[in-house]
Design a protein around this motif. Structure first.
Motif, PDB file in Angstrom:
ATOM      1  N   VAL A   1       0.878  -1.096  -0.089  1.00  0.00           N
ATOM      2  CA  VAL A   1       0.018  -0.026  -0.100  1.00  0.00           C
ATOM      3  C   VAL A   1       0.874   1.282  -0.094  1.00  0.00           C
ATOM      4  N   GLN A   2       1.708   1.238   0.653  1.00  0.00           N
ATOM      5  CA  GLN A   2       2.764   2.319   0.914  1.00  0.00           C
ATOM      6  C   GLN A   2       3.513   2.783  -0.378  1.00  0.00           C
ATOM      7  N   PHE A   3       4.170   1.717  -1.432  1.00  0.00           N
ATOM      8  CA  PHE A   3       4.631   1.929  -2.378  1.00  0.00           C
ATOM      9  C   PHE A   3       3.569   2.560  -3.529  1.00  0.00           C
ATOM     10  N   ASN A   4       2.258   2.059  -3.305  1.00  0.00           N
ATOM     11  CA  ASN A   4       1.346   2.511  -4.106  1.00  0.00           C
ATOM     12  C   ASN A   4       1.162   4.037  -3.994  1.00  0.00           C
ATOM     13  N   LEU A   5       1.388   4.473  -2.677  1.00  0.00           N
ATOM     14  CA  LEU A   5       0.916   5.856  -2.356  1.00  0.00           C
ATOM     15  C   LEU A   5       2.469   6.684  -2.446  1.00  0.00           C
ATOM     16  N   ASP A   6       3.267   6.197  -1.946  1.00  0.00           N
ATOM     17  CA  ASP A   6       4.719   7.210  -1.916  1.00  0.00           C
ATOM     18  C   ASP A   6       5.753   6.364  -2.031  1.00  0.00           C
ATOM     19  N   PRO A   7       6.084   5.805  -3.410  1.00  0.00           N
ATOM     20  CA  PRO A   7       7.467   5.041  -3.434  1.00  0.00           C
ATOM     21  C   PRO A   7       8.853   5.503  -2.639  1.00  0.00           C
ATOM     22  N   ASP A   8       9.044   6.399  -2.607  1.00  0.00           N
ATOM     23  CA  ASP A   8      10.259   6.907  -2.181  1.00  0.00           C
ATOM     24  C   ASP A   8      10.205   7.042  -0.747  1.00  0.00           C
ATOM     25  N   ALA A   9       9.065   7.401  -0.001  1.00  0.00           N
ATOM     26  CA  ALA A   9       9.134   7.346   1.462  1.00  0.00           C
ATOM     27  C   ALA A   9       8.870   5.783   2.029  1.00  0.00           C
ATOM     28  N   ALA A  10       8.168   5.052   1.115  1.00  0.00           N
ATOM     29  CA  ALA A  10       7.921   3.578   1.607  1.00  0.00           C
ATOM     30  C   ALA A  10       9.367   2.868   1.535  1.00  0.00           C
ATOM     31  N   LEU A  11      10.204   3.217   0.663  1.00  0.00           N
ATOM     32  CA  LEU A  11      11.394   2.611   0.344  1.00  0.00           C
ATOM     33  C   LEU A  11      12.323   3.213   1.700  1.00  0.00           C
ATOM     34  N   LYS A  12      12.502   4.412   1.987  1.00  0.00           N
ATOM     35  CA  LYS A  12      13.199   5.215   3.134  1.00  0.00           C
ATOM     36  C   LYS A  12      12.699   4.254   4.447  1.00  0.00           C
ATOM     37  N   HIS A  13      11.407   4.249   4.578  1.00  0.00           N
ATOM     38  CA  HIS A  13      10.914   3.643   5.935  1.00  0.00           C
ATOM     39  C   HIS A  13      11.492   2.155   6.055  1.00  0.00           C
ATOM     40  N   PHE A  14      11.396   1.231   4.925  1.00  0.00           N
ATOM     41  CA  PHE A  14      11.876   0.164   5.013  1.00  0.00           C
ATOM     42  C   PHE A  14      13.298  -0.012   5.222  1.00  0.00           C
ATOM     43  N   ARG A  15      13.904   0.734   4.528  1.00  0.00           N
ATOM     44  CA  ARG A  15      15.441   0.794   5.036  1.00  0.00           C
ATOM     45  C   ARG A  15      15.850   1.327   6.399  1.00  0.00           C
ATOM     46  N   ASP A  16      14.924   2.119   6.944  1.00  0.00           N
ATOM     47  CA  ASP A  16      15.003   2.670   8.230  1.00  0.00           C
ATOM     48  C   ASP A  16      14.617   1.529   9.199  1.00  0.00           C
ATOM     49  N   SER A  17      13.860   0.439   8.836  1.00  0.00           N
ATOM     50  CA  SER A  17      13.370  -0.589   9.705  1.00  0.00           C
ATOM     51  C   SER A  17      13.543  -2.035   9.590  1.00  0.00           C
ATOM     52  N   ALA A  18      14.767  -1.947   8.776  1.00  0.00           N
ATOM     53  CA  ALA A  18      15.427  -3.447   8.442  1.00  0.00           C
ATOM     54  C   ALA A  18      15.563  -4.213   9.554  1.00  0.00           C
ATOM     55  N   GLU A  19      15.793  -3.746  10.769  1.00  0.00           N
ATOM     56  CA  GLU A  19      16.049  -4.406  11.756  1.00  0.00           C
ATOM     57  C   GLU A  19      15.078  -5.260  12.368  1.00  0.00           C
ATOM     58  N   ARG A  20      13.730  -4.914  12.149  1.00  0.00           N
ATOM     59  CA  ARG A  20      12.389  -5.602  12.478  1.00  0.00           C
ATOM     60  C   ARG A  20      12.544  -6.851  12.231  1.00  0.00           C
ATOM     61  N   HIS A  21      13.365  -7.328  11.361  1.00  0.00           N
ATOM     62  CA  HIS A  21      13.252  -8.827  11.051  1.00  0.00           C
ATOM     63  C   HIS A  21      11.917  -9.200  10.007  1.00  0.00           C
ATOM     64  N   PHE A  22      11.686  -8.501   9.005  1.00  0.00           N
ATOM     65  CA  PHE A  22      10.639  -8.674   8.147  1.00  0.00           C
ATOM     66  C   PHE A  22      10.701 -10.113   7.326  1.00  0.00           C
ATOM     67  N   PRO A  23       9.340 -10.654   7.445  1.00  0.00           N
ATOM     68  CA  PRO A  23       9.499 -11.760   6.618  1.00  0.00           C
ATOM     69  C   PRO A  23       9.838 -11.762   5.156  1.00  0.00           C
ATOM     70  N   SER A  24      10.406 -12.821   4.671  1.00  0.00           N
ATOM     71  CA  SER A  24      11.083 -12.831   3.427  1.00  0.00           C
ATOM     72  C   SER A  24      10.063 -12.476   2.261  1.00  0.00           C
ATOM     73  N   ALA A  25       8.822 -12.610   2.282  1.00  0.00           N
ATOM     74  CA  ALA A  25       7.941 -11.997   1.378  1.00  0.00           C
ATOM     75  C   ALA A  25       7.916 -10.592   1.447  1.00  0.00           C
ATOM     76  N   THR A  26       8.170  -9.943   2.318  1.00  0.00           N
ATOM     77  CA  THR A  26       8.093  -8.479   2.394  1.00  0.00           C
ATOM     78  C   THR A  26       9.353  -7.966   1.823  1.00  0.00           C
ATOM     79  N   TRP A  27      10.362  -8.835   1.786  1.00  0.00           N
ATOM     80  CA  TRP A  27      11.641  -8.178   1.282  1.00  0.00           C
ATOM     81  C   TRP A  27      11.441  -8.369  -0.307  1.00  0.00           C
ATOM     82  N   VAL A  28      10.924  -9.373  -0.841  1.00  0.00           N
ATOM     83  CA  VAL A  28      10.659  -9.676  -2.123  1.00  0.00           C
ATOM     84  C   VAL A  28       9.807  -8.526  -2.863  1.00  0.00           C
TER      85      VAL A  28
END
Length: 841
Positions: free
Chosen positions: A106-133
């Motif tokens: 949903v976030q990439f659909n709204l604001d791709p740059d903000a979504a990517l930054k959020h993911f990079r900043d939150s990588a320590e949360r141990h997201f599931p592999s499907a989220t990384w894909v």
């Protein structure tokens, strides 16, 4: 795993305060609920998954989990706006924790740059592999390969992602990483050679999607055929590492095809990335023949047209995967045309946009015999893995089964795939008989004059049908190779751009003129099998009038049309009940009916005495063979197309399906001034249903090749650009304009001739010439979330009278109960209505 009704009942029947799911599964209730939803989704039980999520959302303690579950189902259905609407009802942190993949989608659909930054900043949360894909693929789709490469490395270097549960996702990310690394490695050989060298590019189909279209040998087969033609006028030299052995196989030990007094000019052969080429990927002034299919989806989206400033294109055997026009692509085509197209549909698409084009047929049609000695001299005959591509047909020793597709082609190098294509071609030339489901293989055998059995998986569109199945007049002439050979000669001789394109335009002028002549003469669709005026006259004579007579003369009366058969009589009564309850003014309902009789007419007139009814029996109307009315669609829905002829003297009418609930005054719809626009409707809401071309293309795909080409010809001749689709369950019909346009006589024949639904016919009629209503007038709860709908419409197979839970089903059931009580009070049999509530949840 399939879930039964009893499984769902057990999961949702116990009050959530007792924590049944948490206790039963030994985990947090939210995790258990979403685990059930995901299991249902994995089992492709999407209706059951949505029903379960909505039932859970009814309980305060599990409301958030239920809404997240509904978002998961919406995401799976590619309804991203609907998923976003459900997730907005849940605290952001909770949604991110419980459904990170859907949240980031949903976030990439709204604001791709903000979504990517959020993911990079939150990588320590141990997201599931499907989220990384999801994030990596989304980054690539947004044109951010460096970010995608960084995330690939972070994922692959993390030992936690090496477990068995991550293997499929890891393979997908590894595939993307390999693709990106290969693109980052400079190929110095592609920049070598003297200034006088001529450079010709061939397509490298490598792309980052492990499930993408690069597993097909077709593009490489055509590249080899192109190089074999070029070999006749020039010496081929590898301009990219890894091409030497394949080119040696094509050149042969002694290339004496053309004898010259002077040395033959050398042409460097380089790779041109078919997926997002960059200027640094292609040497300066690289001539490239654009052949094969363009626009196939990669990573779930249509990639940009492969444009790079260094490429000089020649279009021959060019084909569009869909007929939507890309402005950047059209600019390039106009500049470097004429465009030689693989099929008539692409030809018409070009001409409709003012681009000169002609039918060249696929490049595979130009196959010529090759000497088996070429491959043997290259030293790779017999060491190419042909397993899965060529096999013996069971029960027939002399029949070879030829398949162009193999997953290993995706990860193989361009040179390796060219070698495979060359050996595959040798097999096609030497086999006694060949059976294949692929049009390129079929075309090659036919061009060689050899026996071939074409066995496609289904009757698809004309691009999947072999050219020789078309009538002689629909095939390209044998001389179509002359323009291509002429420009290859000029290119190999080092001619300048201007000279090459002048030669191309001059050599194709006759073919272009013939294509324009054909385009301007679209096929004529036979009229429907009955006389519209005669049958309409009979239907008017047989119309049964009932209800409040004075309503017919009242100037403010709202005219509503509906269509129904005997199977939906109870549902019809509910829809009429909601219509009467929501409308302030007097109603006259024109009911197009099948299988209904006097008892049904009396029932409705007694239940709704304030309404004037015109019951129009349409049982005698036969539209011919219309196969598209399967599933939840009925023949009665087609009857609405007769309204312009039936309702003479009525300028405008509101049409309503029976699977809906009216919550507002439809008089507001009736009062809309459409002027010269034929109808008003609500726009399609799902991304996958918004393209009008897409809907009509799906119709064409079901047809045999000639009929399919006719439909595309008509569509591109009448509607030169794609248009937004609409849902026909709620319509405002400008009957006056439709009569002026002679709608019935012109378009009813499309039903049986093209095997269309009524909605498809309306698309052919209107194209973009329709008015959009506010989406609240046709809220489809399975596709869109609207807090205050004016009409709820359960379009599709899931209906409110079914067991499975869906939005607004409670309001529908309440009305059912009220109408059943009203029917009983009127001395009518309440069963046809009451039974509907018993079947629902």
């Amino acid at each position: 795993m399939l879930f039964t009704k009893s499984d769902l009942a057990e999961a949702t029947s116990v009050p959530p305060t007792s924590d049944p799911l948490g206790s039963k599964h030994g985990k947090d209730p939210d995790d258990a609920i979403l685990g059930t939803v995901r299991a249902l989704v994995s089992a492709k039980q999407l209706l059951e998954a949505r029903s379960f999520a909505l039932q859970v959302a009814d309980h305060p303690a599990t409301r958030d989990a239920g809404r997240i579950g509904a978002a998961i189902v919406a995401s799976k259905n590619r309804l991203i706006d609907l998923a976003a609407a459900y997730l907005r009802l849940v605290p952001d942190e909770k949604a991110l924790t419980l459904a990170p993949t859907e949240w980031y989608q949903v976030q990439f659909n709204l604001d791709p740059d903000a979504a990517l930054k959020h993911f990079r900043d939150s990588a320590e949360r141990h997201f599931p592999s499907a989220t990384w894909v999801l994030v990596i693929k989304s980054s690539l789709r947004q044109g951010l390969p460096d970010a995608a490469a960084e995330l690939c490395r972070l994922f692959l270097e993390n030992p936690a992602h090496a477990n068995e549960e991550c293997q499929a996702d890891r393979a997908s990310i590894q595939f993307i990483d390999d693709f990106l690394r290969a693109r980052q490695e400079p190929d110095s050989s592609s920049r070598t050679g003297g200034q006088s060298d001529v450079t010709v590019g061939i397509w490298d189909s490598a792309q980052p999607d492990i499930a993408g279209p690069s597993a097909d040998l077709g593009i490489h087969l055509e590249s080899v055929l192109l190089l074999l033609r070029l070999r006749g006028v020039a010496s081929l030299a590898p301009g990219k590492a890894g091409l030497a052995r394949a080119l040696q196989g094509i050149e042969g030990p002694d290339n004496d095809t053309v004898t010259r007094d002077e040395p033959r000019r050398q042409v460097r052969i380089v790779a041109v990335p078919r997926y997002a080429p960059r200027e640094q990927d292609v040497p300066r002034l690289t001539w490239t023949v654009f052949h094969g299919r363009f626009g196939q989806k990669v990573l779930g989206a249509r990639p940009p047209f492969p444009v790079a400033s260094n490429i000089r294109p020649i279009f021959f055997g060019f084909e569009l995967a869909d007929l939507n026009s890309d402005p950047e692509m059209m600019t390039l085509l106009r500049k470097y045309g004429p465009v030689g197209c693989a099929d008539w549909a692409t030809t018409y698409a070009m001409l409709s946009q003012g681009v000169d084009a002609f039918l060249s047929g696929p490049l595979a049609n130009l196959a010529t015999p090759i000497s088996s000695g070429y491959q043997n001299s290259a030293g790779f005959a017999g060491d190419t893995d042909m397993s899965g591509l060529v096999s013996s047909e069971p029960g027939r020793k002399n029949l070879v089964r030829a398949q162009q597709k193999s997953a290993r082609l995706r990860s193989a190098t361009l040179g390796s795939n060219l070698e495979t294509a060359l050996e595959y071609l040798q097999t096609l030339e030497t086999a006694e008989a060949v059976s294949t489901p692929h049009p390129e293989t079929h075309a090659i055998r036919r061009a060689l004059g050899l026996e071939v059995h074409y066995a496609p998986p289904g009757r698809a569109n004309t691009t999947e049908a072999p050219a020789d199945e078309a009538p002689e007049a629909d095939r390209p002439p044998a001389s179509v190779s002359i323009p291509l050979d002429a420009v290859l000669e000029e290119i190999s001789a080092g001619a300048g751009e201007t000279a090459v394109y002048e030669t191309w335009s001059r050599a194709t002028a006759g073919l272009v003129a013939e294509a324009w002549r054909r385009y301007e003469q679209p096929p004529v669709v036979p009229p429907t099998g009955f006389d519209v005026e005669s049958i309409s006259s009979v239907l008017r004579e047989n119309t049964v009038h009932a209800g409040k007579a004075e309503v017919r003369q009242a100037p403010a009366t709202v005219h509503v049309a509906m269509a129904c058969d005997a199977n939906l009589f109870g549902q019809l009564a509910v829809a009429i009940g909601s219509l009467q309850r929501g409308t302030d003014r007097k109603l006259q309902i024109h009911l197009l009916c099948r299988g209904l009789g006097p008892d049904n007419f009396t029932y409705l007139a007694s239940l709704f005495p304030e309404i004037a009814f015109d019951f129009i029996p349409c049982d005698r109307v036969d539209y011919g063979t219309v196969l598209s009315t399967g599933g939840h669609l009925t023949v009665s829905s087609i009857d609405r197309l007769l309204l312009p002829a039936l309702l003479r003297g009525i300028p405008q009418v509101v049409y309503l399906d029976v699977d809906l609930l009216v919550l507002a005054d439809v008089g507001k719809l009736f009062d809309i001034d459409l002027k010269s626009v034929p109808l008003a409707a609500c726009s399609a809401t799902a991304d996958w249903s918004k393209s009008g071309y897409g809907h009509l293309g799906a119709v064409a795909q079901r047809l045999e090749p000639t009929r399919s080409e006719e439909l595309k010809h008509l569509m591109l001749r009448i509607h030169r650009k794609d248009f937004l689709a609409f849902n026909s369950g709620v319509l405002v019909l400008n009957l006056e304009q439709m009569r002026s346009d002679n709608f019935c006589a012109r378009f009813l024949g499309y039903l049986s001739y093209f095997d269309m639904t009524d909605q498809d016919v309306l698309y052919c009629y209107t194209g973009s010439n329709w008015r959009a209503l506010h989406p609240t007038w046709n809220c489809i709860p399975s596709q869109v979330y609207v807090s205050r709908p004016l009409i709820v419409h359960w379009a599709g197979p899931a209906k409110p009278w079914h067991e499975l839970r869906m939005p607004y089903q409670g309001a529908w059931c309440e009305l059912v109960q009220d109408l059943a009580a009203k029917a009983a009070a009127c001395g009518l049999d309440a069963a046809p209505i009451a039974e509907l509530a018993q079947a629902a949840v």
